[in-house]
Design a protein around this motif. Structure first.
Motif, PDB file in Angstrom:
ATOM      1  N   LYS A   1       2.162   7.065  -7.051  1.00 61.41           N
ATOM      2  CA  LYS A   1       1.576   7.645  -7.526  1.00 61.41           C
ATOM      3  C   LYS A   1       0.931   8.756  -6.099  1.00 61.41           C
ATOM      4  O   LYS A   1       0.529   9.676  -7.144  1.00 61.41           O
TER       5      LYS A   1
ATOM      6  N   VAL B   1       0.909  -0.814   0.216  1.00 61.07           N
ATOM      7  CA  VAL B   1      -0.423   0.245  -0.098  1.00 61.07           C
ATOM      8  C   VAL B   1       0.638   1.362  -0.059  1.00 61.07           C
ATOM      9  O   VAL B   1       0.973   2.054  -0.692  1.00 61.07           O
TER      10      VAL B   1
ATOM     11  N   PHE C   1      -8.440  -1.864  -1.852  1.00 59.14           N
ATOM     12  CA  PHE C   1      -7.633  -0.895  -1.918  1.00 59.14           C
ATOM     13  C   PHE C   1      -6.804  -1.868  -2.915  1.00 59.14           C
ATOM     14  O   PHE C   1      -6.567  -1.287  -4.671  1.00 59.14           O
ATOM     15  N   SER C   2      -6.533  -3.475  -3.072  1.00 60.97           N
ATOM     16  CA  SER C   2      -5.739  -3.890  -4.666  1.00 60.97           C
ATOM     17  C   SER C   2      -6.901  -4.017  -5.144  1.00 60.97           C
ATOM     18  O   SER C   2      -6.290  -4.200  -6.627  1.00 60.97           O
TER      19      SER C   2
ATOM     20  N   ILE D   1       2.396   1.800  -3.401  1.00 56.87           N
ATOM     21  CA  ILE D   1       1.524   2.443  -4.328  1.00 56.87           C
ATOM     22  C   ILE D   1       1.635   4.169  -4.382  1.00 56.87           C
ATOM     23  O   ILE D   1       1.015   4.425  -4.877  1.00 56.87           O
ATOM     24  N   LEU D   2       1.118   4.316  -3.095  1.00 51.88           N
ATOM     25  CA  LEU D   2       1.120   5.129  -2.407  1.00 51.88           C
ATOM     26  C   LEU D   2       1.451   5.940  -3.046  1.00 51.88           C
ATOM     27  O   LEU D   2       1.921   7.784  -3.241  1.00 51.88           O
TER      28      LEU D   2
ATOM     29  N   PHE E   1     -11.264   5.612  -4.635  1.00 52.56           N
ATOM     30  CA  PHE E   1     -11.050   4.512  -4.072  1.00 52.56           C
ATOM     31  C   PHE E   1     -11.047   5.752  -2.439  1.00 52.56           C
ATOM     32  O   PHE E   1     -11.149   5.138  -1.654  1.00 52.56           O
TER      33      PHE E   1
ATOM     34  N   ASP F   1      -7.499   0.455 -11.950  1.00 55.07           N
ATOM     35  CA  ASP F   1      -6.853   1.882 -11.940  1.00 55.07           C
ATOM     36  C   ASP F   1      -7.828   2.656 -11.336  1.00 55.07           C
ATOM     37  O   ASP F   1      -7.625   3.903 -12.307  1.00 55.07           O
TER      38      ASP F   1
ATOM     39  N   VAL G   1      -8.014   3.794  -8.241  1.00 56.42           N
ATOM     40  CA  VAL G   1      -7.108   4.749  -6.820  1.00 56.42           C
ATOM     41  C   VAL G   1      -7.338   5.491  -6.237  1.00 56.42           C
ATOM     42  O   VAL G   1      -8.131   5.882  -4.940  1.00 56.42           O
ATOM     43  N   GLU G   2      -7.951   6.913  -7.073  1.00 57.18           N
ATOM     44  CA  GLU G   2      -8.491   7.702  -6.680  1.00 57.18           C
ATOM     45  C   GLU G   2      -9.640   8.479  -6.108  1.00 57.18           C
ATOM     46  O   GLU G   2      -9.301   8.840  -5.122  1.00 57.18           O
TER      47      GLU G   2
ATOM     48  N   ALA H   1      -8.826  -2.041  -6.125  1.00 57.64           N
ATOM     49  CA  ALA H   1      -9.072  -0.256  -6.936  1.00 57.64           C
ATOM     50  C   ALA H   1      -7.570  -0.313  -7.669  1.00 57.64           C
ATOM     51  O   ALA H   1      -7.748   0.563  -8.660  1.00 57.64           O
ATOM     52  N   VAL H   2      -6.811  -0.403  -7.567  1.00 53.90           N
ATOM     53  CA  VAL H   2      -5.510  -0.572  -8.225  1.00 53.90           C
ATOM     54  C   VAL H   2      -5.261  -1.079  -9.404  1.00 53.90           C
ATOM     55  O   VAL H   2      -4.930  -0.704 -10.480  1.00 53.90           O
TER      56      VAL H   2
END
Length: 92
Positions: free
Chosen positions: A30, A23, A76-77, A26-27, A88, A83, A85-86, A79-80
């Protein structure tokens, strides 16, 4: 700050460690700013996380935007993968 990541620095679970690291990675990739909240410093933070998530057995990592619950690692996964994530994280 908007996004809050509840995590723990004290866990024997490799799964939790791995999920938290992913997590954060990834954050960071991005360029999404977030606040880390370590629930291992006190039981009240763990209870706060569980209350806000609406799950008395919730384990880290758990994501919030301010006090709005976004979801857990699996959500979260997903949403990744999609694509989104924003959306989510309620940033879009």
């Amino acid at each position: 700050m908007g996004v809050k990541l509840y995590y723990t620095t004290v866990t024997a679970s490799r799964t939790v460690k791995s999920q938290q690291a992913q997590v954060i990675r990834i954050l960071d990739s991005k360029s999404i700013q977030y606040e880390l909240i370590d629930i291992s410093v006190g039981g009240e933070l763990r209870d706060e996380m569980r209350n806000k998530a609406g799950d008395p057995t919730a384990v880290p990592p758990q994501l919030f935007n301010e006090d709005q619950y976004c979801g857990n690692y699996e959500m979260f996964s997903d949403a990744v993968e999609a694509d989104t994530v924003e959306q989510f994280l309620k940033l879009a």
